[in-house]
Scaffold this motif. Sequence first.
Motif, PDB file in Angstrom:
ATOM      1  N   TYR A  49      38.616  -1.968  52.750  1.00 11.14           N
ATOM      2  CA  TYR A  49      38.991  -3.196  53.454  1.00 11.14           C
ATOM      3  C   TYR A  49      37.755  -3.908  53.998  1.00 11.14           C
TER       4      TYR A  49
ATOM      5  N   PRO B 143      35.449  -6.167  56.498  1.00 13.72           N
ATOM      6  CA  PRO B 143      35.501  -6.246  57.971  1.00 13.72           C
ATOM      7  C   PRO B 143      36.117  -7.568  58.419  1.00 13.72           C
TER       8      PRO B 143
ATOM      9  N   ASP C 157      43.969 -10.502  59.816  1.00 14.01           N
ATOM     10  CA  ASP C 157      44.981  -9.934  60.709  1.00 14.01           C
ATOM     11  C   ASP C 157      46.341 -10.508  60.334  1.00 14.01           C
TER      12      ASP C 157
ATOM     13  N   HIS D  84      46.881   1.365  58.916  1.00  8.20           N
ATOM     14  CA  HIS D  84      46.013   2.336  59.592  1.00  8.20           C
ATOM     15  C   HIS D  84      44.609   2.316  58.983  1.00  8.20           C
ATOM     16  N   GLN D  85      44.572   2.261  57.664  1.00 12.31           N
ATOM     17  CA  GLN D  85      43.279   2.323  56.976  1.00 12.31           C
ATOM     18  C   GLN D  85      42.454   1.059  57.208  1.00 12.31           C
ATOM     19  N   SER D  86      43.122  -0.066  57.301  1.00 15.66           N
ATOM     20  CA  SER D  86      42.394  -1.343  57.357  1.00 15.66           C
ATOM     21  C   SER D  86      41.860  -1.666  58.750  1.00 15.66           C
ATOM     22  N   GLY D  87      42.512  -1.121  59.784  1.00 16.04           N
ATOM     23  CA  GLY D  87      42.081  -1.447  61.143  1.00 16.04           C
ATOM     24  C   GLY D  87      42.406  -2.880  61.555  1.00 16.04           C
ATOM     25  N   ARG D  88      43.215  -3.590  60.775  1.00 18.68           N
ATOM     26  CA  ARG D  88      43.576  -4.976  61.137  1.00 18.68           C
ATOM     27  C   ARG D  88      44.615  -4.962  62.261  1.00 18.68           C
ATOM     28  N   VAL D  89      44.678  -6.068  62.989  1.00 19.51           N
ATOM     29  CA  VAL D  89      45.705  -6.237  64.021  1.00 19.51           C
ATOM     30  C   VAL D  89      47.005  -6.631  63.328  1.00 19.51           C
TER      31      VAL D  89
ATOM     32  N   ARG E 181      41.237  -7.337  69.845  1.00 17.53           N
ATOM     33  CA  ARG E 181      41.421  -6.158  68.980  1.00 17.53           C
ATOM     34  C   ARG E 181      42.283  -5.092  69.664  1.00 17.53           C
ATOM     35  N   LYS E 182      43.056  -5.487  70.658  1.00 16.83           N
ATOM     36  CA  LYS E 182      43.996  -4.536  71.276  1.00 16.83           C
ATOM     37  C   LYS E 182      45.209  -4.363  70.365  1.00 16.83           C
ATOM     38  N   THR E 183      46.048  -3.377  70.663  1.00 14.05           N
ATOM     39  CA  THR E 183      47.274  -3.157  69.881  1.00 14.05           C
ATOM     40  C   THR E 183      48.378  -4.077  70.398  1.00 14.05           C
TER      41      THR E 183
END
Length: 414
Positions: free
Chosen positions: A23, A25, A122, A144-149, A372-374
């Motif tokens: 993915y 950044p 995102d 999970h793998q991508s870390g995107r919001v 970048r919060k959940t």
Amino acid sequence: MFKPTRRDFLKQTGLGTAALLAYPPARVLGANDRVRVGMIGVGNRGQDLLDEVKAVPNVQVVAIADVYRGRFEAARKVAPGITTFDDHRPLLDRKDVDAVIVASPLHTHARHFLDTLAAGKDLYAEKTMTWSIPEAEQCLAAAHQSGRVVQIGLQWESSGALADAKRWIKDGLLGKVTQVNSWMSRNTPHGQGQWVRRVPADCTPENVNWSAFLNGRPDRPFDGFRLINWRLFWEFSGGNVTENMVHQVAWIMSALELPLPTAASMSGGVFSEKDGRQVPDTIAVTLEFPNDLIWSWQSTFSNRHYGLGEHILGSDGTIEHGWSESDMVNGEEGESIRFFPEKVNRPHGAALVGKTKDQDHMGNWIDCVRTRKTPNAPVEIGYQSAIAAHMANLAYRKKQRITLEEAKAVVPQF
Ligand SMILES: NC(=O)c1ccc[n+]([C@@H]2O[C@H](COP(=O)([O-])OP(=O)(O)OC[C@H]3O[C@@H](n4cnc5c(N)ncnc54)[C@H](O)[C@@H]3O)[C@@H](O)[C@H]2O)c1
């Protein structure tokens, strides 16, 4: 005889390897940077979300993609200057799109979800997260793998009533909760089935990217009725379970911090208007959860007297959550949440009324894109509620109770 596997299914829908991608950044945004948004699917819900995202400060909608070009004009009225596409891929190629809202039909959700993350954007993804269980697993892994919001369009996750319910449950006011009952009800004039929409005159083969709509479903000539009324047909939809039950099961799973159901049953049928639809309009679902809890959901399209709501039944108290209106989007004025003590186990307990204000679900997503919060409705609740919904539908279509393991082993059929 050829017996398709889950891998065959994912290959057919073009989703096979998406979770294995590297993915790119995300662009790092400062607190004051403008968030540039693209949208995929700008029909009924997409128009609402366009209004919602336009209302969030310092956001610019730069492009939209919709297979039906008839949608472009209405979107341009709200967001002048947008670029329009009849395919989602060129939108995702654009470097000036930071984040994407997906409000396309259910059978295209996984495609749009995975492609958006693979493009490094995102995502705000309408519910239900996916059309099937294998797709939900694929999307969870990719998120999970991508870390995107990722925010799922389960806007009740941002509701004040949920915050009240969580607090009362955490404080132990309910004792042991063994049963939760939920319902939703609607009605329409005789002869006008719920959800049925008129096909606009300009909804013609020339104006529609039909193969993009089909998204791997068996090829056939253009059919404007199916494009506009995809909700009525299993190959594109999950019926009222994925349209509405998903909101309520997500809310209950969040309030009580429930894991996935262990089993599901569902009965019902097309009883209200026999207008050619495949998905049932009258439904009774039971979901079994670990640790002694069952949840039931009833829905009808032939009577709206009791609106929509939930009763959470505990040994020490009850939560009553209700809406006098059954419209999940516009029903604000009718919502209430109350706690009532069970006098046998909480003799001196007081009744309570929830007062916490709702948060802006769209605003919460944009905030998380910057910080970048959940978000309030992360991929996990999207996944859990999707699995619960698909378990119910699988039980209905098999005409028998289904366990989680059995449901996960099913190879979806169009
Ligand atoms: N969160 C909520 O309260 C809520 C409320 C209503 C609808 N929804 C969800 O929103 C989604 C859309 O529902 P709707 O009522 O707006 O449907 P709709 O049919 O009105 O809109 C869908 C749009 O997507 C377009 N489309 C179809 N295939 C596409 C593709 N492959 N690429 C790009 N665009 C495509 C269609 O042309 C249409 O304009 C559904 O998932 C629905 O469950 C959520």
